[in-house]
Scaffold this active site. Structure first.
Site, mmCIF file in Angstrom:
data_model
loop_
_atom_site.group_PDB
_atom_site.id
_atom_site.type_symbol
_atom_site.label_atom_id
_atom_site.label_comp_id
_atom_site.label_asym_id
_atom_site.label_seq_id
_atom_site.Cartn_x
_atom_site.Cartn_y
_atom_site.Cartn_z
ATOM 1 C CB CYS A 209 -0.123 3.206 5.914
ATOM 2 S SG CYS A 209 0.415 3.962 4.411
ATOM 3 C CD GLU B 115 -2.951 0.466 2.471
ATOM 4 O OE1 GLU B 115 -3.151 -0.706 2.840
ATOM 5 O OE2 GLU B 115 -3.413 1.447 3.055
#
Ligand code: SAH
Length: 351
Positions: free
Chosen positions: A338, A92
């Protein structure tokens, strides 16, 4: 034959590799440049002799970025990307847009083994380190994506604050940083790079010898060992005294100011007493404190400090002449913190 991952090599290393094909050394520089300019097949390196292109294809491979999901904030243009890696794992990254430039928040590991209690990235555990080229591809992909609509787009800041502990993937991360800094690579200035660590003190000692002008961010989050160990297991290995000794040594050696990250969690680490302890701890250090109202995640019950508690905390620090700022929240509407997009995908895969 096992092929070599060419993106993990520096221009100098490519030059050495090319010796076996008896071709002029300048081709190494051309190849290196192309790798950072969106060319991901040797066939497309059309200025190279045909024979060399086929020799390169036999000996090397080019790791390609594959995006599977992205979501852009309507409020501030923050984009969150989810990439698939060649073994089907997920990574990610987040693009943050500021007036002063574009910043990419990148991952360094698939999952994380550090176990910080407030963090979504660590909940599914650790799978593996990311390779140099996988880390590079995060920047490569984001630039290519945005250039479709903004031809001059470039990433000029990098923060290693995505999934993973960069100092736990030390060799790959250092190599990656040198490559993105190289003028023929992405040419990102070291001064525009921040490396964030949960406090792996022995690696901070190594880092100071790398002679990199980057910004070191240390995730402190608590001003005493009891509280810090309850939030961050790494503190049992490297308690605060040891961590701060490594930090002091780092600033002495590099002359670079350290940024301490402190996520304010209501009723846990945001009391006036915590602020006073923190001020005592950091007195006289070449540092800056970055307060982050904690991002609430569904895996725990930690909640964000009230505005009032944030204000009191900030005032105590600034009254003690500690440099302090509160991080502006970006991408609120897309859950840009995140670890959350990857978590969702992993959960869906399981059911
Ligand atoms: N492993 C590194 C870098 C990744 S985390 C580190 O620990 O620094 C990036 C930053 O986000 C760290 O400061 C981390 O402590 C912080 N963070 C993690 N979860 C958070 C949350 N729920 N709210 C606010 N900050 C968080």
């Amino acid at each position: 034959m096992n092929k070599t991952d060419i993106k993990s090599l520096s221009a100098e290393q490519i030059k050495q590799e090319l010796q076996r094909f008896s071709v002029p050394g300048f081709h190494a520089k051309q190849i290196f440049k192309w790798l950072y300019r969106g060319v991901d097949s040797f066939e497309d390196m059309t200025a190279l002799p045909l024979k060399l292109r086929s020799q390169l294809s036999d000996a090397f491979y080019i790791e390609k970025p594959v995006e599977i999901d992205s979501i852009t904030s309507k409020q501030d243009g923050t984009t969150k990307y989810l990439f698939t890696l060649s073994d089907g794992e997920y990574c990610e990254s987040v693009l943050l847009r500021y007036n002063h430039g574009n910043s990419a928040c990148l991952s360094t590991q698939v999952g994380c083994k550090m176990g910080c209690k407030f963090c979504a990235s660590t909940k599914a555990g650790f799978t593996r380190n990311m390779t140099v080229s996988e880390m590079l591809n995060q920047i490569d992909f984001i630039q290519r994506d945005k250039r479709q609509t903004e031809p001059d787009f470039r990433i000029n800041h990098v923060v290693l604050m995505g999934i993973g502990e960069p100092l736990d993937n030390y060799d790959n991360v250092i190599k990656f940083l040198r490559l993105i800094n190289a003028p023929d690579g992405f040419g990102i200035s070291m001064r525009n790079i921040s490396l964030s660590t949960c406090g792996v003190a022995d690696k901070i000692k190594e880092l100071e010898n790398e002679n990199l002008q980057l910004t070191l961010s240390v995730s402190l989050h608590a001003p005493n060992n009891e509280l810090r160990s309850s939030l961050m297991p790494i503190n049992k290995l490297f308690p605060i005294e040891e961590l701060l000794a490594a930090c002091r040594h780092y600033t002495d050696k590099t002359g670079r100011r350290i940024s301490f990250e402190y996520a304010l969690i209501s009723g846990v680490n945001d009391t006036p007493e915590c602020a006073k302890q923190l001020a005592r701890l950091l007195r006289g250090m070449l540092c800056h404190v970055n307060l982050i109202p904690v991002n609430e995640i569904k895996e725990n019950t930690f909640s964000r400090s009230t505005k009032e508690a944030q204000k009191v905390f900030t005032n105590i620090l600034s009254d003690s002449r500690i440099n302090v700022t509160t991080r502006r929240r970006l991408g609120d509407d897309i859950d840009a913190a995140c670890g959350q997009l990857r978590r969702e995908k992993l959960e869906k895969r399981r059911f």
